[in-house]
Design an enzyme around this catalytic site. Structure first.
Site, PDB file in Angstrom:
ATOM      1  N   ASN A 191       0.871  -1.183   0.000  1.00 53.31           N
ATOM      2  CA  ASN A 191       0.000   0.000   0.000  1.00 53.31           C
ATOM      3  C   ASN A 191       0.907   1.232   0.000  1.00 53.31           C
ATOM      4  O   ASN A 191       1.562   1.516   0.998  1.00 53.31           O
ATOM      5  CB  ASN A 191      -0.872  -0.047   1.271  1.00 53.31           C
ATOM      6  CG  ASN A 191      -1.691   1.215   1.472  1.00 53.31           C
ATOM      7  OD1 ASN A 191      -1.786   2.051   0.574  1.00 53.31           O
ATOM      8  ND2 ASN A 191      -2.299   1.344   2.639  1.00 53.31           N
ATOM      9  N   TRP A 192       0.931   1.910  -1.141  1.00 60.85           N
ATOM     10  CA  TRP A 192       1.835   3.062  -1.251  1.00 60.85           C
ATOM     11  C   TRP A 192       1.286   4.303  -0.543  1.00 60.85           C
ATOM     12  O   TRP A 192       1.974   5.315  -0.441  1.00 60.85           O
ATOM     13  CB  TRP A 192       2.100   3.393  -2.728  1.00 60.85           C
ATOM     14  CG  TRP A 192       3.061   2.459  -3.401  1.00 60.85           C
ATOM     15  CD1 TRP A 192       3.673   1.361  -2.860  1.00 60.85           C
ATOM     16  CD2 TRP A 192       3.556   2.566  -4.745  1.00 60.85           C
ATOM     17  NE1 TRP A 192       4.501   0.769  -3.785  1.00 60.85           N
ATOM     18  CE2 TRP A 192       4.452   1.482  -4.950  1.00 60.85           C
ATOM     19  CE3 TRP A 192       3.319   3.443  -5.810  1.00 60.85           C
ATOM     20  CZ2 TRP A 192       5.104   1.277  -6.171  1.00 60.85           C
ATOM     21  CZ3 TRP A 192       3.974   3.245  -7.020  1.00 60.85           C
ATOM     22  CH2 TRP A 192       4.858   2.174  -7.184  1.00 60.85           C
ATOM     23  N   LYS A 193       0.025   4.229  -0.113  1.00 57.83           N
ATOM     24  CA  LYS A 193      -0.594   5.392   0.559  1.00 57.83           C
ATOM     25  C   LYS A 193      -0.401   6.650  -0.300  1.00 57.83           C
ATOM     26  O   LYS A 193      -0.411   6.558  -1.525  1.00 57.83           O
ATOM     27  CB  LYS A 193      -0.035   5.546   1.968  1.00 57.83           C
ATOM     28  CG  LYS A 193      -0.131   4.257   2.772  1.00 57.83           C
ATOM     29  CD  LYS A 193       0.192   4.442   4.213  1.00 57.83           C
ATOM     30  CE  LYS A 193       0.117   3.086   4.905  1.00 57.83           C
ATOM     31  NZ  LYS A 193       0.327   3.182   6.341  1.00 57.83           N
ATOM     32  N   HIS A 229      -9.018   0.395   5.931  1.00 60.94           N
ATOM     33  CA  HIS A 229      -7.674   0.594   6.505  1.00 60.94           C
ATOM     34  C   HIS A 229      -7.812   1.440   7.770  1.00 60.94           C
ATOM     35  O   HIS A 229      -8.661   2.334   7.841  1.00 60.94           O
ATOM     36  CB  HIS A 229      -6.760   1.282   5.487  1.00 60.94           C
ATOM     37  CG  HIS A 229      -5.338   1.305   5.933  1.00 60.94           C
ATOM     38  ND1 HIS A 229      -4.862   2.219   6.839  1.00 60.94           N
ATOM     39  CD2 HIS A 229      -4.289   0.488   5.624  1.00 60.94           C
ATOM     40  CE1 HIS A 229      -3.577   1.972   7.064  1.00 60.94           C
ATOM     41  NE2 HIS A 229      -3.210   0.929   6.340  1.00 60.94           N
ATOM     42  N   GLU A 248      -6.269   3.841   8.840  1.00 60.94           N
ATOM     43  CA  GLU A 248      -6.177   5.302   8.620  1.00 60.94           C
ATOM     44  C   GLU A 248      -7.518   5.846   8.124  1.00 60.94           C
ATOM     45  O   GLU A 248      -7.875   6.989   8.417  1.00 60.94           O
ATOM     46  CB  GLU A 248      -5.031   5.609   7.644  1.00 60.94           C
ATOM     47  CG  GLU A 248      -3.675   5.406   8.311  1.00 60.94           C
ATOM     48  CD  GLU A 248      -2.528   5.062   7.381  1.00 60.94           C
ATOM     49  OE1 GLU A 248      -2.653   5.238   6.152  1.00 60.94           O
ATOM     50  OE2 GLU A 248      -1.491   4.603   7.896  1.00 60.94           O
ATOM     51  N   GLU A 268      -4.540  -6.094  10.891  1.00 60.62           N
ATOM     52  CA  GLU A 268      -3.515  -5.073  11.092  1.00 60.62           C
ATOM     53  C   GLU A 268      -3.714  -4.422  12.455  1.00 60.62           C
ATOM     54  O   GLU A 268      -4.532  -3.498  12.587  1.00 60.62           O
ATOM     55  CB  GLU A 268      -3.627  -3.992  10.017  1.00 60.62           C
ATOM     56  CG  GLU A 268      -3.431  -4.500   8.607  1.00 60.62           C
ATOM     57  CD  GLU A 268      -2.917  -3.391   7.701  1.00 60.62           C
ATOM     58  OE1 GLU A 268      -1.797  -3.527   7.220  1.00 60.62           O
ATOM     59  OE2 GLU A 268      -3.617  -2.395   7.518  1.00 60.62           O
ATOM     60  N   GLY A 292       3.066   1.309  10.879  1.00 61.52           N
ATOM     61  CA  GLY A 292       3.963   2.454  10.701  1.00 61.52           C
ATOM     62  C   GLY A 292       4.754   2.807  11.950  1.00 61.52           C
ATOM     63  O   GLY A 292       5.347   3.880  12.021  1.00 61.52           O
ATOM     64  N   SER A 336       4.173  -3.169  10.189  1.00 63.40           N
ATOM     65  CA  SER A 336       5.643  -3.150  10.224  1.00 63.40           C
ATOM     66  C   SER A 336       6.282  -4.445   9.709  1.00 63.40           C
ATOM     67  O   SER A 336       7.288  -4.903  10.252  1.00 63.40           O
ATOM     68  CB  SER A 336       6.145  -2.800  11.624  1.00 63.40           C
ATOM     69  OG  SER A 336       5.669  -1.512  12.000  1.00 63.40           O
TER      70      SER A 336
HETATM   71  C1  PEP Z   1      -0.269  -0.361   6.599  1.00 59.09           C
HETATM   72  O1  PEP Z   1      -0.349   0.841   6.510  1.00 59.09           O
HETATM   73  O2  PEP Z   1      -1.212  -1.083   6.242  1.00 59.09           O
HETATM   74  C2  PEP Z   1       0.943  -0.928   7.134  1.00 59.09           C
HETATM   75  C3  PEP Z   1       0.941  -2.180   7.498  1.00 59.09           C
HETATM   76  O3  PEP Z   1       2.027  -0.079   7.242  1.00 59.09           O
HETATM   77  P1  PEP Z   1       3.500  -0.475   7.752  1.00 59.09           P
HETATM   78  O4  PEP Z   1       3.918  -1.710   7.006  1.00 59.09           O
HETATM   79  O5  PEP Z   1       4.338   0.721   7.403  1.00 59.09           O
HETATM   80  O6  PEP Z   1       3.387  -0.718   9.218  1.00 59.09           O
END
Ligand code: PEP
Length: 242
Positions: free
Chosen positions: A12-14, A98, A100, A164, A170, A202
């Protein structure tokens, strides 16, 4: 049984990337290795502005996805993108719920409607769930995740769940393999044998192998480490052989 499912490695490039990020053939050469295409799907979810410019998944084998979608097909929804539009631009998956987006206001009902919209458009929703640190500390992680799945999941034939933990996204903190194993086993009980369950939070080359080796972990949803093709390729290499 569960390990017979194809592994899905999703980046996921966000809100990162401009036209210079659009793949050139050399960029994705390392994402698949040996005969890994037989059991592995690599998916990139770039910003929607780049989706239509990425190389054709039919040629590269690298699948494309959206990061969110609106529940409706079209209409007066400034700034929003429908699942049909994502499909038209080359997406075969879309992330919904997600953390976020949930933090910005998406409810379980919204996520449910978005997942339904994805199926309507003919793309596969990746439905994200996960507890906060406070919920985990109170011993409520499994109850929270189970309730989120129940409320966010419409009746669908084809979908993916991404577990998640919010506190691991993050932050550089990763859930321990034992915690991931326990949660994924519980999710497996809830969704059945045919659904892929991804871990996100992460994930990086150093921890991918131990997480992807777990029985009910069928792939990973990756933020930070998915922005670099080299680290994404390392993670994809850690996918176990069936
Ligand atoms: C995410 O945003 O879904 C995510 C898992 O980010 P990260 O790998 O940076 O923790």
């Amino acid at each position: 049984m569960a390990k017979k499912l194809r592994t899905l490695i999703a980046a996921n490039w966000k809100m990162h990337g401009d036209m210079s990020w659009v793949f050139k053939p050399a960029d994705f050469a390392g994402l698949y290795h040996a005969d890994s295409r037989k059991h592995l799907d690599v998916l990139i979810c770039p910003p929607a502005t780049l989706l239509g410019s990425m190389l054709d998944p039919e040629q590269t084998g690298v699948l494309l996805g959206g990061q969110d979608c609106h529940a409706e097909t079209s209409g007066a929804h400034t700034g929003k993108i429908s699942a049909e539009m994502l499909k038209d631009a080359g997406a075969s998956y879309v992330i919904v719920g997600h953390s976020e987006c949930r933090a910005a206001g998406d409810t379980d009902a919204d996520v449910n409607a978005k997942a339904k919209a994805a199926a309507r458009a003919g793309i596969i929703p990746i439905i994200c769930v996960g507890e906060t640190e406070a919920e985990r500390n109170k011993g409520k992680a499994q109850a929270v995740v189970s309730a989120q799945i129940k409320a966010s999941l419409p009746k669908l034939k084809d979908y993916v769940i991404a577990y998640e933990p919010v506190w691991a996204i993050g932050t550089g903190k990763t859930a321990t393999p034992d915690d991931v194993d326990e949660m994924h086993n519980a999710i497996r009980e809830q969704v059945g044998a045919k659904v892929r369950i991804l871990y996100g939070g992460s994930v990086k080359p150093a921890n991918a192998e131990s997480l992807l080796a777990l029985k009910n972990v069928n792939g990973a949803l990756i933020g930070g480490a998915g922005l670099e093709m080299e680290s994404l390729a390392e993670i994809a290499k850690a996918a176990p052989q069936p």
